[in-house]
Scaffold this active site. Structure first.
Site, mmCIF file in Angstrom:
data_model
loop_
_atom_site.group_PDB
_atom_site.id
_atom_site.type_symbol
_atom_site.label_atom_id
_atom_site.label_comp_id
_atom_site.label_asym_id
_atom_site.label_seq_id
_atom_site.Cartn_x
_atom_site.Cartn_y
_atom_site.Cartn_z
ATOM 1 N N CYS A 69 43.055 22.059 50.686
ATOM 2 C CA CYS A 69 44.143 22.022 51.659
ATOM 3 C C CYS A 69 44.754 23.392 51.876
ATOM 4 O O CYS A 69 45.952 23.507 52.151
ATOM 5 C CB CYS A 69 45.212 21.043 51.195
ATOM 6 S SG CYS A 69 44.602 19.361 51.241
ATOM 7 N N GLY B 251 26.654 48.554 43.160
ATOM 8 C CA GLY B 251 26.404 48.802 44.569
ATOM 9 C C GLY B 251 25.004 48.478 45.039
ATOM 10 O O GLY B 251 24.789 48.306 46.247
ATOM 11 N N TYR C 13 28.761 36.626 41.809
ATOM 12 C CA TYR C 13 30.157 36.503 42.235
ATOM 13 C C TYR C 13 30.461 35.148 42.858
ATOM 14 O O TYR C 13 31.105 35.065 43.911
ATOM 15 C CB TYR C 13 30.526 37.643 43.200
ATOM 16 C CG TYR C 13 30.308 39.001 42.582
ATOM 17 C CD1 TYR C 13 31.051 39.394 41.467
ATOM 18 C CD2 TYR C 13 29.334 39.868 43.061
ATOM 19 C CE1 TYR C 13 30.841 40.627 40.866
ATOM 20 C CE2 TYR C 13 29.118 41.106 42.469
ATOM 21 C CZ TYR C 13 29.877 41.479 41.384
ATOM 22 O OH TYR C 13 29.669 42.690 40.787
HETATM 23 C C1 LIG Z 1 31.742 45.030 39.612
HETATM 24 C C2 LIG Z 1 31.317 46.316 39.027
HETATM 25 C C3 LIG Z 1 29.969 46.663 39.006
HETATM 26 C C4 LIG Z 1 28.899 45.832 39.669
HETATM 27 O O1 LIG Z 1 28.885 46.051 41.035
HETATM 28 P P1 LIG Z 1 27.699 45.439 41.966
HETATM 29 O O2 LIG Z 1 28.050 45.942 43.298
HETATM 30 O O3 LIG Z 1 27.715 43.976 41.804
HETATM 31 O O4 LIG Z 1 26.417 46.019 41.456
HETATM 32 C C5 LIG Z 1 29.623 47.829 38.375
HETATM 33 N N1 LIG Z 1 30.541 48.629 37.787
HETATM 34 C C6 LIG Z 1 31.860 48.337 37.801
HETATM 35 C C7 LIG Z 1 32.814 49.244 37.131
HETATM 36 C C8 LIG Z 1 32.283 47.176 38.429
HETATM 37 O O5 LIG Z 1 33.595 46.893 38.462
#
Ligand SMILES: *Cc1c(COP(=O)(O)O)cnc(C)c1O
Length: 394
Positions: A341, A227, A373
Protein backbone atom coordinates in the site's frame (compact mmCIF):
# COMPACT_ATOMS: atom_id res chain seq x y z
CA UNK A 1 24.24 -13.12 -33.79
CA UNK A 2 25.52 -16.58 -32.96
CA UNK A 3 24.86 -18.16 -29.59
CA UNK A 4 27.98 -17.68 -27.51
CA UNK A 5 29.35 -20.13 -24.99
CA UNK A 6 28.18 -17.77 -22.21
CA UNK A 7 24.64 -17.64 -23.66
CA UNK A 8 24.60 -21.42 -23.81
CA UNK A 9 25.68 -21.63 -20.13
CA UNK A 10 22.97 -19.16 -19.13
CA UNK A 11 20.41 -21.13 -21.06
CA UNK A 12 21.37 -24.26 -19.11
CA UNK A 13 21.19 -22.30 -15.86
CA UNK A 14 17.66 -21.10 -16.64
CA UNK A 15 16.67 -24.70 -17.44
CA UNK A 16 18.03 -25.89 -14.05
CA UNK A 17 16.12 -23.11 -12.28
CA UNK A 18 12.87 -23.86 -14.14
CA UNK A 19 13.19 -27.59 -13.35
CA UNK A 20 13.55 -26.71 -9.68
CA UNK A 21 10.52 -24.41 -9.80
CA UNK A 22 8.37 -26.96 -11.66
CA UNK A 23 9.34 -29.72 -9.29
CA UNK A 24 9.24 -27.90 -5.93
CA UNK A 25 6.51 -25.34 -6.66
CA UNK A 26 7.81 -23.03 -3.90
CA UNK A 27 5.68 -20.17 -2.59
CA UNK A 28 6.12 -16.96 -4.53
CA UNK A 29 7.75 -14.58 -4.65
CA UNK A 30 11.10 -16.32 -4.39
CA UNK A 31 14.61 -15.95 -5.71
CA UNK A 32 16.35 -19.01 -7.14
CA UNK A 33 20.14 -18.87 -7.47
CA UNK A 34 21.98 -21.17 -9.83
CA UNK A 35 25.25 -21.88 -8.01
CA UNK A 36 27.16 -23.14 -11.09
CA UNK A 37 26.56 -19.70 -12.67
CA UNK A 38 28.02 -17.97 -9.60
CA UNK A 39 31.11 -20.17 -9.93
CA UNK A 40 31.25 -19.43 -13.68
CA UNK A 41 31.12 -15.68 -13.19
CA UNK A 42 33.76 -15.72 -10.47
CA UNK A 43 36.02 -17.84 -12.67
CA UNK A 44 35.43 -15.50 -15.62
CA UNK A 45 36.40 -12.40 -13.62
CA UNK A 46 39.49 -14.16 -12.26
CA UNK A 47 40.50 -15.27 -15.76
CA UNK A 48 39.96 -11.77 -17.19
CA UNK A 49 41.96 -10.07 -14.42
CA UNK A 50 44.48 -12.73 -13.37
CA UNK A 51 46.79 -10.43 -11.36
CA UNK A 52 43.95 -8.80 -9.45
CA UNK A 53 42.71 -9.74 -5.96
CA UNK A 54 38.97 -10.40 -6.13
CA UNK A 55 36.97 -9.31 -3.09
CA UNK A 56 33.32 -10.30 -3.57
CA UNK A 57 31.00 -7.54 -2.28
CA UNK A 58 28.87 -9.55 0.14
CA UNK A 59 25.96 -7.11 0.15
CA UNK A 60 25.12 -8.04 -3.45
CA UNK A 61 23.94 -11.44 -2.24
CA UNK A 62 24.82 -12.71 1.23
CA UNK A 63 23.16 -16.13 0.79
CA UNK A 64 25.37 -18.57 2.76
CA UNK A 65 25.62 -21.04 -0.16
CA UNK A 66 26.90 -18.23 -2.40
CA UNK A 67 29.45 -16.92 0.12
CA UNK A 68 30.58 -20.47 0.96
CA UNK A 69 31.02 -21.38 -2.69
CA UNK A 70 33.08 -18.24 -3.33
CA UNK A 71 35.22 -18.86 -0.23
CA UNK A 72 35.91 -22.38 -1.51
CA UNK A 73 36.87 -20.94 -4.92
CA UNK A 74 39.44 -18.72 -3.22
CA UNK A 75 37.62 -15.41 -3.36
CA UNK A 76 38.28 -12.69 -0.83
CA UNK A 77 35.43 -10.54 0.54
CA UNK A 78 34.38 -6.90 0.80
CA UNK A 79 32.28 -6.48 3.93
CA UNK A 80 30.48 -3.56 5.56
CA UNK A 81 29.47 -4.73 9.04
CA UNK A 82 30.30 -7.13 11.87
CA UNK A 83 27.52 -9.47 10.70
CA UNK A 84 29.06 -9.73 7.22
CA UNK A 85 32.46 -10.43 8.81
CA UNK A 86 30.97 -13.26 10.87
CA UNK A 87 29.17 -14.65 7.83
CA UNK A 88 32.39 -14.84 5.79
CA UNK A 89 34.43 -16.31 8.66
CA UNK A 90 31.77 -18.94 9.39
CA UNK A 91 31.71 -19.96 5.74
CA UNK A 92 35.43 -20.54 5.53
CA UNK A 93 37.02 -17.20 4.62
CA UNK A 94 40.29 -16.38 6.37
CA UNK A 95 40.42 -13.01 8.18
CA UNK A 96 43.24 -11.97 5.81
CA UNK A 97 40.79 -12.42 2.93
CA UNK A 98 38.43 -9.77 4.30
CA UNK A 99 38.41 -6.05 3.55
CA UNK A 100 36.22 -3.89 5.78
CA UNK A 101 35.48 -1.52 2.90
CA UNK A 102 32.73 0.60 4.47
CA UNK A 103 34.12 4.04 5.38
CA UNK A 104 31.19 4.54 7.77
CA UNK A 105 31.79 2.45 10.88
CA UNK A 106 31.38 2.66 14.64
CA UNK A 107 34.54 2.50 16.76
CA UNK A 108 33.22 -0.67 18.42
CA UNK A 109 32.64 -2.29 15.03
CA UNK A 110 36.26 -1.54 14.10
CA UNK A 111 37.36 -3.13 17.38
CA UNK A 112 35.17 -6.15 16.67
CA UNK A 113 36.67 -6.59 13.18
CA UNK A 114 40.20 -6.27 14.58
CA UNK A 115 39.39 -8.80 17.27
CA UNK A 116 38.25 -11.25 14.58
CA UNK A 117 41.56 -10.81 12.74
CA UNK A 118 40.59 -8.31 10.03
CA UNK A 119 43.55 -6.07 9.18
CA UNK A 120 42.43 -4.26 6.02
CA UNK A 121 40.11 -1.25 6.15
CA UNK A 122 38.87 1.47 3.80
CA UNK A 123 38.45 4.97 5.16
CA UNK A 124 37.57 8.43 3.88
CA UNK A 125 37.72 10.71 6.92
CA UNK A 126 40.05 11.89 9.64
CA UNK A 127 37.75 10.64 12.40
CA UNK A 128 37.71 7.15 10.94
CA UNK A 129 41.49 7.06 10.37
CA UNK A 130 42.00 8.03 14.02
CA UNK A 131 39.48 5.39 15.13
CA UNK A 132 41.34 2.78 13.07
CA UNK A 133 44.66 3.79 14.67
CA UNK A 134 43.10 3.38 18.11
CA UNK A 135 40.96 0.25 17.62
CA UNK A 136 42.79 -1.57 14.83
CA UNK A 137 46.42 -0.59 15.49
CA UNK A 138 48.95 -1.40 12.78
CA UNK A 139 46.25 -2.31 10.24
CA UNK A 140 46.39 -1.44 6.56
CA UNK A 141 44.22 1.38 5.32
CA UNK A 142 43.07 2.39 1.87
CA UNK A 143 41.75 5.93 1.43
CA UNK A 144 38.65 6.20 -0.70
CA UNK A 145 38.49 9.05 -3.16
CA UNK A 146 35.46 10.76 -4.64
CA UNK A 147 35.09 9.97 -8.31
CA UNK A 148 33.03 10.97 -11.28
CA UNK A 149 30.77 7.96 -11.94
CA UNK A 150 29.68 8.98 -15.44
CA UNK A 151 28.55 5.90 -17.37
CA UNK A 152 27.18 4.19 -14.27
CA UNK A 153 23.52 3.15 -14.18
CA UNK A 154 23.52 3.20 -10.40
CA UNK A 155 26.04 5.87 -9.33
CA UNK A 156 27.25 6.36 -5.76
CA UNK A 157 27.00 10.17 -5.75
CA UNK A 158 28.97 12.03 -3.10
CA UNK A 159 28.32 9.91 -0.03
CA UNK A 160 31.68 8.10 -0.08
CA UNK A 161 35.21 9.25 -0.63
CA UNK A 162 37.09 12.51 -0.15
CA UNK A 163 39.09 14.70 -2.50
CA UNK A 164 42.42 13.31 -3.72
CA UNK A 165 44.19 16.10 -1.84
CA UNK A 166 42.52 15.14 1.44
CA UNK A 167 43.10 11.43 0.80
CA UNK A 168 46.80 12.14 0.36
CA UNK A 169 46.92 13.97 3.71
CA UNK A 170 44.97 11.20 5.43
CA UNK A 171 47.38 8.55 4.14
CA UNK A 172 50.21 10.64 5.63
CA UNK A 173 48.26 10.84 8.88
CA UNK A 174 47.63 7.09 8.84
CA UNK A 175 51.39 6.51 8.59
CA UNK A 176 52.07 8.92 11.47
CA UNK A 177 49.54 7.06 13.60
CA UNK A 178 51.22 3.71 12.99
CA UNK A 179 48.82 2.36 10.37
CA UNK A 180 50.03 1.00 7.03
CA UNK A 181 49.06 3.58 4.35
CA UNK A 182 48.32 0.87 1.81
CA UNK A 183 46.86 2.91 -1.02
CA UNK A 184 43.71 4.23 -2.64
CA UNK A 185 40.18 2.87 -3.13
CA UNK A 186 37.20 4.11 -5.11
CA UNK A 187 33.95 2.93 -6.66
CA UNK A 188 33.28 3.98 -10.25
CA UNK A 189 29.52 3.51 -9.86
CA UNK A 190 27.52 0.30 -10.04
CA UNK A 191 26.47 -1.26 -13.37
CA UNK A 192 29.18 0.79 -15.09
CA UNK A 193 28.43 0.53 -18.78
CA UNK A 194 31.61 2.29 -19.94
CA UNK A 195 34.73 0.08 -19.84
CA UNK A 196 36.76 3.30 -19.51
CA UNK A 197 34.69 4.36 -16.49
CA UNK A 198 37.60 3.58 -14.14
CA UNK A 199 40.20 5.66 -15.97
CA UNK A 200 39.79 9.02 -14.23
CA UNK A 201 39.88 7.44 -10.78
CA UNK A 202 42.88 5.28 -11.67
CA UNK A 203 44.67 8.46 -12.78
CA UNK A 204 43.92 10.12 -9.41
CA UNK A 205 44.94 7.00 -7.49
CA UNK A 206 48.23 6.78 -9.38
CA UNK A 207 49.01 10.43 -8.71
CA UNK A 208 48.44 9.99 -4.97
CA UNK A 209 50.39 6.75 -4.73
CA UNK A 210 53.34 7.97 -6.80
CA UNK A 211 53.50 11.26 -4.89
CA UNK A 212 53.57 9.49 -1.50
CA UNK A 213 56.16 7.00 -2.72
CA UNK A 214 58.34 9.93 -3.80
CA UNK A 215 58.01 11.25 -0.22
CA UNK A 216 59.29 7.97 1.18
CA UNK A 217 56.03 6.29 2.18
CA UNK A 218 55.27 3.00 0.45
CA UNK A 219 51.64 2.71 -0.63
CA UNK A 220 51.31 -0.14 -3.11
CA UNK A 221 47.64 -0.78 -3.77
CA UNK A 222 44.70 0.46 -5.79
CA UNK A 223 41.25 -0.94 -5.00
CA UNK A 224 39.03 -0.61 -8.09
CA UNK A 225 35.79 -1.18 -6.15
CA UNK A 226 32.74 -2.60 -7.88
CA UNK A 227 30.95 -1.55 -11.04
CA UNK A 228 31.49 -4.53 -13.34
CA UNK A 229 28.11 -4.89 -15.03
CA UNK A 230 25.56 -7.63 -15.63
CA UNK A 231 23.18 -8.13 -18.54
CA UNK A 232 19.63 -6.81 -18.05
CA UNK A 233 17.35 -5.42 -20.76
CA UNK A 234 20.48 -3.52 -21.81
CA UNK A 235 23.47 -5.74 -22.56
CA UNK A 236 26.82 -4.29 -21.43
CA UNK A 237 30.08 -4.65 -23.38
CA UNK A 238 31.89 -7.96 -22.77
CA UNK A 239 34.03 -8.48 -19.66
CA UNK A 240 37.16 -8.68 -21.81
CA UNK A 241 36.67 -5.03 -22.84
CA UNK A 242 36.64 -4.00 -19.17
CA UNK A 243 39.72 -6.04 -18.37
CA UNK A 244 41.59 -4.55 -21.33
CA UNK A 245 40.58 -0.95 -20.51
CA UNK A 246 41.42 -1.31 -16.80
CA UNK A 247 44.76 -3.03 -17.43
CA UNK A 248 45.77 -0.40 -20.01
CA UNK A 249 44.70 2.43 -17.72
CA UNK A 250 46.80 1.11 -14.83
CA UNK A 251 49.85 0.65 -17.05
CA UNK A 252 49.44 4.17 -18.48
CA UNK A 253 48.94 6.07 -15.23
CA UNK A 254 51.33 4.17 -12.97
CA UNK A 255 54.15 4.32 -15.48
CA UNK A 256 56.91 1.92 -14.41
CA UNK A 257 55.52 1.22 -10.93
CA UNK A 258 53.28 -1.80 -10.91
CA UNK A 259 50.69 -1.57 -8.14
CA UNK A 260 48.89 -4.34 -6.33
CA UNK A 261 45.31 -4.29 -7.58
CA UNK A 262 42.06 -5.28 -5.86
CA UNK A 263 38.56 -5.34 -7.30
CA UNK A 264 35.24 -5.74 -5.45
CA UNK A 265 32.66 -7.14 -7.86
CA UNK A 266 29.19 -7.79 -6.50
CA UNK A 267 26.62 -7.54 -9.28
CA UNK A 268 28.85 -9.15 -11.93
CA UNK A 269 29.29 -12.28 -9.82
CA UNK A 270 25.68 -12.93 -8.81
CA UNK A 271 23.14 -11.01 -10.92
CA UNK A 272 22.87 -13.42 -13.83
CA UNK A 273 22.71 -16.46 -11.56
CA UNK A 274 19.33 -15.47 -10.16
CA UNK A 275 15.69 -15.63 -11.24
CA UNK A 276 12.79 -14.26 -9.23
CA UNK A 277 9.51 -16.03 -9.69
CA UNK A 278 6.51 -13.84 -8.95
CA UNK A 279 2.78 -14.26 -9.30
CA UNK A 280 0.30 -11.86 -10.87
CA UNK A 281 -2.08 -10.57 -8.15
CA UNK A 282 -4.23 -8.26 -10.24
CA UNK A 283 -4.52 -6.96 -13.79
CA UNK A 284 -6.54 -3.76 -14.08
CA UNK A 285 -7.17 -0.62 -16.08
CA UNK A 286 -7.35 2.94 -14.80
CA UNK A 287 -9.82 4.23 -17.40
CA UNK A 288 -11.61 3.13 -20.56
CA UNK A 289 -9.35 5.31 -22.68
CA UNK A 290 -5.95 4.26 -21.28
CA UNK A 291 -4.68 1.30 -23.22
CA UNK A 292 -2.06 0.38 -20.64
CA UNK A 293 -2.98 -2.33 -18.18
CA UNK A 294 -1.64 -2.22 -14.64
CA UNK A 295 -0.09 -5.53 -13.64
CA UNK A 296 0.38 -5.95 -9.91
CA UNK A 297 2.89 -8.63 -8.90
CA UNK A 298 3.37 -10.25 -5.50
CA UNK A 299 6.85 -8.64 -5.37
CA UNK A 300 7.64 -4.95 -5.46
CA UNK A 301 10.05 -2.26 -4.35
CA UNK A 302 9.98 -3.44 -0.73
CA UNK A 303 10.04 -7.17 -1.43
CA UNK A 304 13.49 -7.01 -3.00
CA UNK A 305 13.18 -4.91 -6.15
CA UNK A 306 14.75 -1.79 -4.64
CA UNK A 307 16.88 -1.26 -7.74
CA UNK A 308 13.78 -0.44 -9.78
CA UNK A 309 13.96 2.99 -8.10
CA UNK A 310 14.16 5.48 -10.94
CA UNK A 311 13.76 2.37 -13.15
CA UNK A 312 17.56 2.17 -13.03
CA UNK A 313 17.68 -1.60 -13.38
CA UNK A 314 15.23 -3.11 -15.88
CA UNK A 315 15.01 -6.90 -15.59
CA UNK A 316 14.11 -9.02 -18.61
CA UNK A 317 10.78 -10.76 -17.95
CA UNK A 318 9.24 -14.09 -18.90
CA UNK A 319 5.67 -15.18 -18.21
CA UNK A 320 3.85 -18.48 -17.91
CA UNK A 321 1.83 -17.37 -20.95
CA UNK A 322 4.90 -16.61 -23.07
CA UNK A 323 4.76 -13.34 -24.92
CA UNK A 324 8.29 -12.08 -24.47
CA UNK A 325 10.58 -13.70 -27.01
CA UNK A 326 8.65 -12.80 -30.18
CA UNK A 327 6.76 -16.08 -29.87
CA UNK A 328 3.62 -14.76 -31.57
CA UNK A 329 1.60 -14.43 -28.36
CA UNK A 330 -0.37 -11.14 -28.57
CA UNK A 331 1.00 -8.58 -26.12
CA UNK A 332 0.22 -5.04 -25.01
CA UNK A 333 1.82 -2.31 -22.91
CA UNK A 334 1.75 -2.53 -19.10
CA UNK A 335 2.70 -0.63 -15.99
CA UNK A 336 4.23 -3.00 -13.44
CA UNK A 337 3.67 -2.47 -9.73
CA UNK A 338 4.16 -4.21 -6.41
CA UNK A 339 1.59 -5.46 -3.92
CA UNK A 340 2.04 -3.05 -0.99
CA UNK A 341 0.00 0.00 0.00
CA UNK A 342 2.89 2.37 -0.67
CA UNK A 343 2.46 4.80 -3.56
CA UNK A 344 6.15 4.45 -4.50
CA UNK A 345 5.76 0.70 -4.93
CA UNK A 346 5.58 1.01 -8.72
CA UNK A 347 8.28 -0.87 -10.63
CA UNK A 348 8.10 0.40 -14.20
CA UNK A 349 5.89 3.04 -15.74
CA UNK A 350 8.37 4.62 -18.18
CA UNK A 351 10.29 1.53 -19.29
CA UNK A 352 8.42 -0.02 -22.16
CA UNK A 353 7.21 -3.49 -21.09
CA UNK A 354 4.66 -5.46 -23.11
CA UNK A 355 3.05 -8.55 -21.63
CA UNK A 356 0.49 -11.07 -22.96
CA UNK A 357 -3.06 -9.75 -23.34
CA UNK A 358 -4.18 -13.02 -21.74
CA UNK A 359 -2.17 -12.43 -18.55
CA UNK A 360 -4.34 -13.22 -15.50
CA UNK A 361 -4.15 -13.35 -11.71
CA UNK A 362 -2.25 -16.49 -10.72
CA UNK A 363 0.06 -16.46 -13.78
CA UNK A 364 3.79 -16.33 -13.18
CA UNK A 365 6.08 -13.49 -14.15
CA UNK A 366 9.79 -14.35 -13.89
CA UNK A 367 12.39 -11.62 -13.46
CA UNK A 368 15.66 -12.69 -15.10
CA UNK A 369 19.11 -11.64 -13.92
CA UNK A 370 17.78 -10.86 -10.45
CA UNK A 371 20.51 -12.45 -8.30
CA UNK A 372 22.10 -9.17 -7.15
CA UNK A 373 20.69 -6.62 -4.72
CA UNK A 374 17.30 -8.27 -4.35
CA UNK A 375 17.06 -10.64 -1.36
CA UNK A 376 19.50 -8.41 0.56
CA UNK A 377 17.26 -5.35 0.03
CA UNK A 378 14.00 -7.06 0.94
CA UNK A 379 12.20 -5.53 3.94
CA UNK A 380 11.38 -7.78 6.88
CA UNK A 381 7.62 -7.33 6.87
CA UNK A 382 6.40 -4.18 5.16
CA UNK A 383 2.59 -4.48 5.11
CA UNK A 384 3.09 -7.97 6.54
CA UNK A 385 4.70 -9.38 3.40
CA UNK A 386 7.54 -11.74 4.37
CA UNK A 387 11.10 -11.13 3.15
CA UNK A 388 12.12 -12.61 -0.20
CA UNK A 389 12.97 -16.31 0.19
CA UNK A 390 16.11 -17.60 -1.57
CA UNK A 391 16.57 -21.15 -2.90
CA UNK A 392 19.78 -22.44 -4.48
CA UNK A 393 20.21 -25.04 -7.18
CA UNK A 394 23.45 -26.90 -7.82
C1 LIG B 1 28.51 -2.28 -3.24
C2 LIG B 1 29.98 -2.18 -3.31
C3 LIG B 1 30.69 -2.94 -4.24
C4 LIG B 1 30.01 -3.80 -5.28
O1 LIG B 1 29.56 -3.02 -6.33
P1 LIG B 1 28.98 -3.71 -7.69
O2 LIG B 1 28.67 -2.55 -8.53
O3 LIG B 1 27.84 -4.56 -7.30
O4 LIG B 1 30.09 -4.54 -8.25
C5 LIG B 1 32.05 -2.87 -4.20
N1 LIG B 1 32.71 -2.09 -3.31
C6 LIG B 1 32.06 -1.33 -2.41
C7 LIG B 1 32.83 -0.51 -1.45
C8 LIG B 1 30.67 -1.34 -2.39
O5 LIG B 1 30.02 -0.57 -1.51
Amino acid sequence: MTTSFADQRLHEAMARIRRFLDHEQPDTPCLVIDLPTVRDRFTAVRAALPQVGIFYAVKANPTPDVVGLLAAEGSSFDVASPAEIDLCLELGAAPEAISYSNPIKKARDIAYAYDRGVRLFVSDSEQDVRALAEHAPGSSVLLRILVNSKGSTYPFGKKFGCSPEMATDLLRLAAELGLVPLGVAFHAGSQQLDPNGWDGAIADAAEIILKLRAEGLSPTTVNLGGGLPAGYLTQPPPLADYAAAITASIARHFDEFSPEVMIEPGRAIVAESGLIRSEVVLVSRKSYSDERRWVFLDIGRYGGLAETEGEAIAYPLATSRGGVLHDGVPVGPVVLAGPTCDADDVLYQNTCYELPLELRAGDHVDLIGAGAYTASYSSVAFNGFPPLATHCVR
